[in-house]
Design a protein around this motif. Structure first.
Motif, PDB file in Angstrom:
ATOM      1  N   GLN A  17       0.892  11.015 -15.700  1.00  0.00           N
ATOM      2  CA  GLN A  17       0.476   9.631 -15.889  1.00  0.00           C
ATOM      3  C   GLN A  17       0.962   8.792 -14.724  1.00  0.00           C
ATOM      4  O   GLN A  17       1.843   9.210 -13.993  1.00  0.00           O
ATOM      5  CB  GLN A  17       1.078   9.058 -17.182  1.00  0.00           C
ATOM      6  CG  GLN A  17       0.801   9.859 -18.424  1.00  0.00           C
ATOM      7  CD  GLN A  17      -0.601   9.625 -18.948  1.00  0.00           C
ATOM      8  OE1 GLN A  17      -1.252   8.659 -18.590  1.00  0.00           O
ATOM      9  NE2 GLN A  17      -1.057  10.535 -19.787  1.00  0.00           N
ATOM     10  N   GLY A  18       0.416   7.613 -14.572  1.00  0.00           N
ATOM     11  CA  GLY A  18       0.843   6.740 -13.482  1.00  0.00           C
ATOM     12  C   GLY A  18       1.962   5.826 -13.927  1.00  0.00           C
ATOM     13  O   GLY A  18       2.830   6.208 -14.690  1.00  0.00           O
ATOM     14  N   GLY A  19       1.902   4.578 -13.499  1.00  0.00           N
ATOM     15  CA  GLY A  19       2.864   3.589 -13.956  1.00  0.00           C
ATOM     16  C   GLY A  19       3.662   2.951 -12.855  1.00  0.00           C
ATOM     17  O   GLY A  19       4.149   1.842 -13.016  1.00  0.00           O
ATOM     18  N   GLY A  20       3.823   3.634 -11.714  1.00  0.00           N
ATOM     19  CA  GLY A  20       4.634   3.006 -10.675  1.00  0.00           C
ATOM     20  C   GLY A  20       5.965   3.702 -10.535  1.00  0.00           C
ATOM     21  O   GLY A  20       6.497   4.280 -11.486  1.00  0.00           O
ATOM     22  N   TYR A  29      -5.959   7.405   0.423  1.00  0.00           N
ATOM     23  CA  TYR A  29      -6.916   6.561  -0.276  1.00  0.00           C
ATOM     24  C   TYR A  29      -7.955   5.956   0.641  1.00  0.00           C
ATOM     25  O   TYR A  29      -8.837   5.236   0.192  1.00  0.00           O
ATOM     26  CB  TYR A  29      -6.183   5.429  -1.009  1.00  0.00           C
ATOM     27  CG  TYR A  29      -5.516   5.880  -2.280  1.00  0.00           C
ATOM     28  CD1 TYR A  29      -4.266   6.471  -2.256  1.00  0.00           C
ATOM     29  CD2 TYR A  29      -6.146   5.715  -3.498  1.00  0.00           C
ATOM     30  CE1 TYR A  29      -3.662   6.893  -3.421  1.00  0.00           C
ATOM     31  CE2 TYR A  29      -5.546   6.129  -4.669  1.00  0.00           C
ATOM     32  CZ  TYR A  29      -4.309   6.718  -4.625  1.00  0.00           C
ATOM     33  OH  TYR A  29      -3.714   7.123  -5.771  1.00  0.00           O
ATOM     34  N   ASN A  59      -1.792  -3.184  -9.087  1.00  0.00           N
ATOM     35  CA  ASN A  59      -0.724  -2.242  -9.382  1.00  0.00           C
ATOM     36  C   ASN A  59      -1.118  -0.798  -9.138  1.00  0.00           C
ATOM     37  O   ASN A  59      -0.651   0.097  -9.810  1.00  0.00           O
ATOM     38  CB  ASN A  59      -0.186  -2.435 -10.804  1.00  0.00           C
ATOM     39  CG  ASN A  59      -1.249  -2.199 -11.836  1.00  0.00           C
ATOM     40  OD1 ASN A  59      -2.421  -2.106 -11.510  1.00  0.00           O
ATOM     41  ND2 ASN A  59      -0.851  -2.102 -13.073  1.00  0.00           N
ATOM     42  N   SER A  60      -1.975  -0.557  -8.166  1.00  0.00           N
ATOM     43  CA  SER A  60      -2.183   0.819  -7.745  1.00  0.00           C
ATOM     44  C   SER A  60      -2.859   0.805  -6.388  1.00  0.00           C
ATOM     45  O   SER A  60      -3.492  -0.174  -5.994  1.00  0.00           O
ATOM     46  CB  SER A  60      -3.065   1.562  -8.732  1.00  0.00           C
ATOM     47  OG  SER A  60      -4.392   1.105  -8.630  1.00  0.00           O
ATOM     48  N   LEU A  91       0.757  10.316  -7.450  1.00  0.00           N
ATOM     49  CA  LEU A  91      -0.108  10.767  -8.539  1.00  0.00           C
ATOM     50  C   LEU A  91      -1.164  11.778  -8.125  1.00  0.00           C
ATOM     51  O   LEU A  91      -1.264  12.846  -8.723  1.00  0.00           O
ATOM     52  CB  LEU A  91      -0.764   9.544  -9.192  1.00  0.00           C
ATOM     53  CG  LEU A  91      -1.580   9.814 -10.428  1.00  0.00           C
ATOM     54  CD1 LEU A  91      -0.694  10.063 -11.614  1.00  0.00           C
ATOM     55  CD2 LEU A  91      -2.496   8.636 -10.728  1.00  0.00           C
ATOM     56  N   PRO A  92      -2.002  11.496  -7.146  1.00  0.00           N
ATOM     57  CA  PRO A  92      -3.039  12.478  -6.814  1.00  0.00           C
ATOM     58  C   PRO A  92      -2.466  13.821  -6.406  1.00  0.00           C
ATOM     59  O   PRO A  92      -3.001  14.873  -6.757  1.00  0.00           O
ATOM     60  CB  PRO A  92      -3.804  11.836  -5.662  1.00  0.00           C
ATOM     61  CG  PRO A  92      -2.989  10.712  -5.201  1.00  0.00           C
ATOM     62  CD  PRO A  92      -2.075  10.321  -6.280  1.00  0.00           C
ATOM     63  N   GLN A 120      -1.283  15.516  -9.525  1.00  0.00           N
ATOM     64  CA  GLN A 120      -2.396  15.954 -10.360  1.00  0.00           C
ATOM     65  C   GLN A 120      -3.063  17.188  -9.786  1.00  0.00           C
ATOM     66  O   GLN A 120      -3.437  18.108 -10.502  1.00  0.00           O
ATOM     67  CB  GLN A 120      -3.428  14.822 -10.497  1.00  0.00           C
ATOM     68  CG  GLN A 120      -3.155  13.978 -11.697  1.00  0.00           C
ATOM     69  CD  GLN A 120      -4.118  12.829 -11.827  1.00  0.00           C
ATOM     70  OE1 GLN A 120      -4.817  12.464 -10.907  1.00  0.00           O
ATOM     71  NE2 GLN A 120      -4.144  12.251 -13.006  1.00  0.00           N
ATOM     72  N   THR A 149       1.890   5.807  -8.233  1.00  0.00           N
ATOM     73  CA  THR A 149       0.469   6.122  -8.102  1.00  0.00           C
ATOM     74  C   THR A 149       0.160   6.715  -6.741  1.00  0.00           C
ATOM     75  O   THR A 149      -0.921   7.245  -6.528  1.00  0.00           O
ATOM     76  CB  THR A 149      -0.394   4.854  -8.268  1.00  0.00           C
ATOM     77  OG1 THR A 149      -0.099   3.946  -7.220  1.00  0.00           O
ATOM     78  CG2 THR A 149      -0.148   4.222  -9.596  1.00  0.00           C
ATOM     79  N   SER A 163       9.014   2.654 -10.278  1.00  0.00           N
ATOM     80  CA  SER A 163      10.127   2.223 -11.128  1.00  0.00           C
ATOM     81  C   SER A 163      10.050   2.808 -12.521  1.00  0.00           C
ATOM     82  O   SER A 163      11.059   3.179 -13.110  1.00  0.00           O
ATOM     83  CB  SER A 163      10.150   0.699 -11.220  1.00  0.00           C
ATOM     84  OG  SER A 163      10.393   0.148  -9.964  1.00  0.00           O
ATOM     85  N   VAL A 164       8.817   2.877 -13.039  1.00  0.00           N
ATOM     86  CA  VAL A 164       8.733   3.386 -14.400  1.00  0.00           C
ATOM     87  C   VAL A 164       8.924   4.893 -14.423  1.00  0.00           C
ATOM     88  O   VAL A 164       9.469   5.445 -15.376  1.00  0.00           O
ATOM     89  CB  VAL A 164       7.390   2.970 -15.056  1.00  0.00           C
ATOM     90  CG1 VAL A 164       6.324   4.009 -14.819  1.00  0.00           C
ATOM     91  CG2 VAL A 164       7.601   2.810 -16.528  1.00  0.00           C
ATOM     92  N   GLY A 175      -5.408   2.456  -5.641  1.00  0.00           N
ATOM     93  CA  GLY A 175      -6.847   2.410  -5.882  1.00  0.00           C
ATOM     94  C   GLY A 175      -7.363   0.993  -6.011  1.00  0.00           C
ATOM     95  O   GLY A 175      -8.393   0.623  -5.461  1.00  0.00           O
ATOM     96  N   LEU A 176      -6.613   0.179  -6.754  1.00  0.00           N
ATOM     97  CA  LEU A 176      -7.045  -1.201  -6.947  1.00  0.00           C
ATOM     98  C   LEU A 176      -6.972  -1.996  -5.656  1.00  0.00           C
ATOM     99  O   LEU A 176      -7.825  -2.853  -5.405  1.00  0.00           O
ATOM    100  CB  LEU A 176      -6.186  -1.884  -8.008  1.00  0.00           C
ATOM    101  CG  LEU A 176      -6.759  -1.813  -9.406  1.00  0.00           C
ATOM    102  CD1 LEU A 176      -5.814  -2.480 -10.374  1.00  0.00           C
ATOM    103  CD2 LEU A 176      -8.113  -2.499  -9.459  1.00  0.00           C
TER     104      LEU A 176
END
Lengths: 325, 307, 292
Positions: C84-87, C223, C200-201, C62-63, C66, C59, C89-90, C203-204
């Motif tokens: 897409q996000g996910g982290g 951020y 898990n991001s 990600l920006p 994108q 993430t 590892s994913v 943003g959070l």
């Protein structure tokens, strides 16, 4: 029963011997009378109090509903009704984004899933209600359906991910999501359809069979049309559930797209899943809370329309078909 | 039980292939019906397959242990299990009384117009997407809890409140149905002896309907157990044992939801193991419901007032 | 069954139509949204690239991805890039399994991931900044203090020169590349305390820290906004200049991973991100470019 007498004994009848009326301080009879009258008063007070409590409870339930709908709409409807928002392109890092592709994703996914789950569910319900005897197979199917209906949505989601997305190589796509949601909603469609079918009087079938129709022809021409109001209600209620589903879709369909999905094999971002995306990663957009509130309001309006429309549509169909049930 | 296939009752030509077609259709419908069973079997199979590394690595006992630390090879899910149970039970505690009271109102005190309105209202409440309730909880409830109780405002309390709202319709409608199912003769007998409404409810109707009411509560519990989104947005989250109602914690569902996309290897497998545990829990509840439903049927048959 | 006979057939059609309506409406909405988006239909296509790309992963990246996707798609209207996000590892596991074309990661490969045939492309240098809730008056924390706070040895702001307020630690989840870097460089491989909130991001994390009095956390430079307060680390402010000069310790590379032979579209996209123009105009805003 223990304790005070439940029953209030009241008698205005004079005893035949002409003795004074009961309850006027006449020994043990009077005492009994008094106790009974007191019990009756207590009981009616308790009844009134209980009535108030239960009416208040119902009022609270209604108030909770009104509060939820009210606050979501107040905070988001202003944003949601603007066409630039509802059909506009989403922004990844700037403000002023819309939810156009999400809106279409939701509609597309709902349509796709309904087209798969309704025929399957109706077929299954038809089998259970019309074509089978209550044997081992039927019991197995019922157990399987009941179990399926109790499983958490996130479990469906990760199953959809490993089975449809990875194993069947569908990748993040509308189709993977639709298949996952089919599994989730099959029990509901089956249950509602079976109820509607079983509500049809046996005389309908008798008449058809006696005219020489086969079991299937009876089902097709008599039973299903008669069950249509119920099936339609079930289908629309399922559509509402699909629109609101998010946990099962995050890992099967996707949570953010920039363009609307054109084919079922493309990833999409249904509104409910997109709200989740905004919550977790939308923080880069300066006005993400506004977007999320607007999206929530739009979603709520759609779901409410479906919920309230289901009943209305069923009534219309019933009237048109002249079904008296 | 297929209809006549060779000869029509009134005589005349009949499709000679009707019998075959009928059989083919029957098979198609049978396959439709079996989809749910096949789906369930596939689910269990794939969940088992994905979770196998975790079972092998940690073993059954360690999975139910306390410590969770994938880096050190610890996969104990006790914290999350505790979180799931805590959140479900507290939500039942908060929501069941209101739901039962509403059900009693609908059964015994409501005029037909109000019965329709509130019944429809419950249906609408049931249809509200969980993500919207979670969003509301996050934007409105969490700040409120933060102001009243201090701390982060996230934890079991806000999660249970949101869940209580979610299970309210489920418990209320099923309880109302089971109250409605009590034969009218029971109530009539009681009224004819001069009992008030509340007395009749308390001593006759509710005791008779209690298996159905218990089913309602168990189904509500099941719904709370499996809820993900609404809980995930208000519970923190944190991998910490839920010491009290306002410390951030995790449930099985939120742990799976929030970490599935970010984990690999044995860590990921342990998430699938958690999903299996959830599956087992919900199927256990269904078993309970079946047993209780059978009991309800027994209570009504015979029509004799059981005190 | 009473009622008009013909309706039995009509209602099937009606039902089918009702279900088809969303499907029919969508293309119309498609056209509307396409036109409402800024008139890229009127621009001539500069390149003839076609096809679709799927990305997933960190993430933090990600920006950036994108933004790059948006600009790339504007220049190549026949291309669809999905991020897409996910982290981290994913992202890595997704690209190695073939679920996506490019995996985004805010960390390099772990030992167990090295045999998967993945190729890493560095696209930016990222700065991690420690943030707190706005009401915390502390401006600077030493590396020692940071370590003690996040591992739970220091639990109250008054122990580091602030008011009597409990410290709420906010960290990333276990599989985050950001967390991995933070745990390694700031915590010297120790574990964050048990009661820390795991988001898990980025943003959070920012959101939680912004809303919880006494909270402390860490996010990527891009951020940081007015809702949180950025702290200095060991007296050094976390910005691009200090990171480039080597004065700020909490920085790491951002990667894009591909598997085996890159497709033409994937290569074009990565080349676009590594082009001086993109690096200068976009990367340099919140990260540190790797290409000058």
């Amino acid at each position: 029963m223990k304790g005070e007498p439940v029953v209030a004994v009241r008698s205005a009848v004079r005893s035949p011997s002409g003795a004074p009326p009961l309850g006027e301080g006449n020994g043990w009879r009077g005492l009994l009378e008094e106790r009974a009258a007191k019990a009756a008063r207590k009981a009616s007070m308790a009844d009134r109090a209980a009535g108030l409590v239960f009416k208040a409870a119902a009022a609270v339930s209604l108030a909770v509903l009104a509060f939820i709908i009210g606050i979501i709409l107040v905070k988001g409807l202003g944003t949601a009704v603007r066409p630039s928002f509802l059909f506009g392109r989403p922004q990844a890092m700037k403000e002023g984004g819309g939810i156009g592709p999400m809106f279409i994703s939701s509609l597309y996914l709902t349509f796709l899933t309904t087209v798969i789950v309704v025929p399957l569910g109706v077929g299954a319900a038809l089998y259970l209600a019309e074509f089978s005897r209550d044997g081992r197979l039927v019991r197995l199917v019922r157990w399987g359906t009941e179990s399926l209906s109790s499983i958490s949505s996130v479990v469906f989601g990760i199953f959809g991910m490993v089975f449809f997305v990875i194993y069947m190589r569908l990748s993040y796509s509308l189709l993977a999501g639709a298949l996952t949601l089919t599994l989730m909603n099959l029990p509901t469609v089956m249950r509602v359809t079976e109820e509607s079918i079983r509500a049809i009087p046996w005389s309908y079938r008798e008449a058809s069979l006696s005219l020489g129709a086969s079991r299937w022809e009876t089902a097709r021409r008599v039973v299903l049309p008669a069950a249509l109001p119920g099936i339609t209600t079930g289908a629309i209620l399922t559509m509402g559930r699909i629109m609101g589903e998010s946990a099962a879709l995050v890992y099967t369909v996707g949570i953010f797209v920039r363009k609307p999905p054109l084919s079922p094999l493309q990833p999409a971002a249904p509104m409910a899943a997109n709200i989740w995306h905004l919550y977790t990663e939308g923080a880069l957009i300066p006005d993400w809370m506004r977007v999320a509130s607007g999206e929530a309001a739009a979603l709520l309006v759609l779901v409410l329309l479906l919920n309230l429309g289901a009943g209305a549509l069923a009534r219309v169909i019933r009237k048109k078909m002249g079904i008296v049930q | 039980m297929a209809g006549p296939t060779a000869h029509s009752w009134a005589g005349g030509p009949v499709n000679p292939f009707k019998g075959q077609r009928e059989a083919a259709i029957r098979w198609t419908l049978r396959i439709c019906a079996l989809t749910s069973v096949v789906g369930l079997v596939l689910m269990v199979a794939f969940l088992l397959r994905e979770s196998l590394p975790a079972w092998k690595e940690a073993g059954l006992a360690n999975i139910f242990a306390y410590e969770w630390n994938p880096d050190k090879g610890r996969y104990g899910i006790l914290i999350f299990l505790a979180g799931t149970l805590a959140v479900s039970l507290v939500s039942l505690l908060l929501g069941a009384p209101l739901a039962l009271a509403t059900a009693i109102y609908l059964h015994a005190y409501a005029r037909p117009a109000w019965r329709r309105v509130i019944g429809k209202g419950l249906e609408v409440l049931a249809g509200i997407p969980s993500i919207i309730l979670g969003w509301l909880g996050f934007t409105t409830l969490v700040p409120l809890v933060r102001r009243l109780a201090g701390g982060t405002g996230m934890g079991i309390l806000p999660a249970s409140i949101v869940l209580a709202v979610m299970i309210l319709p489920t418990v209320a409608t099923i309880a109302r149905d089971s109250l409605d199912a009590v034969p009218e003769s029971f109530a009539e007998a009681s009224f004819s002896m001069g009992a008030t409404r509340w007395q009749t409810l308390r001593r006759v109707i509710i005791p008779t309907a209690w298996p159905g009411i218990a089913v309602a509560m168990i189904l509500g519990l099941g719904r709370a157990l499996g809820e993900t989104m609404a809980v995930a947005m208000v519970i923190g989250p944190a991998t910490a044992f839920p010491r009290n109602l306002t410390t951030p914690t995790h449930t099985l569902t939120t742990k799976i939801m929030l970490e599935m996309g970010e984990s690999t290897g044995v860590h990921r497998s342990s998430l699938f193991a958690m999903a299996l545990v959830l599956l087992a829990l919900s199927m256990l509840l269904i078993l309970l419901v079946r047993l209780l439903s059978r009991k309800a049927v027994r209570e009504f048959s015979g029509g004799v007032l059981t005190c | 069954m009473k009622g008009k006979d013909g309706f039995a057939v009509k209602h099937w059609r009606a039902l089918g139509l009702a279900l088809l309506i969303p499907f029919l409406v969508s293309p119309l909405l498609l056209a509307a949204s396409g036109c409402g988006g800024g008139g890229d239909a009127s621009e001539p296509a500069k390149k003839g690239l076609k096809g679709s790309l799927k990305l997933s992963g960190s993430t933090t990246v990600l920006p950036l991805a994108q933004q790059a996707a948006e600009m790339f798609m504007d220049e190549n209207p026949d291309v669809t890039i999905d991020v897409q996000g996910g982290g981290s590892s994913v992202g890595i596991s997704n690209v190695s399994e073939g679920v996506v074309d490019i995996g985004m990661s805010s960390r390099n490969l772990k030992k167990e991931e090295e045999g998967l045939g993945l190729v890493g492309h560095r696209i930016a240098l990222d700065v991690i900044v420690i943030i707190t809730h706005k009401d915390v008056p502390v401006e600077d924390l030493s590396p020692e203090q940071v370590k003690d706070i996040f591992t739970g040895k220091i639990t109250n702001w008054k122990q580091v020169g602030g008011p009597d307020l409990a410290i709420q630690v906010v960290v990333r989840d276990k599989a985050s590349g950001t967390r991995e870097m933070f745990d390694e460089k700031a915590l010297k491989k120790e574990e964050p305390k048990a009661g820390a909130i795991e988001c898990n991001s980025n943003g959070l994390v920012r959101q939680t820290v912004a809303g919880t009095p006494g909270a402390i956390g860490y996010v990527s430079l891009g951020y940081i906004d007015g809702t949180v307060k950025a702290l200095k680390y060991g007296g050094v402010e976390g910005n691009q200049a200090n990171a480039e000069a080597g004065k700020y310790a909490l920085s790491r590379y951002l990667y894009l991973f591909t598997k085996g032979e890159m497709g033409e579209l994937a290569k074009a996209f990565i080349d676009y991100i590594l082009s001086p123009k993109f690096q200068r105009e976009v990367v340099a805003k919140e990260y540190i470019p790797v290409v000058k």
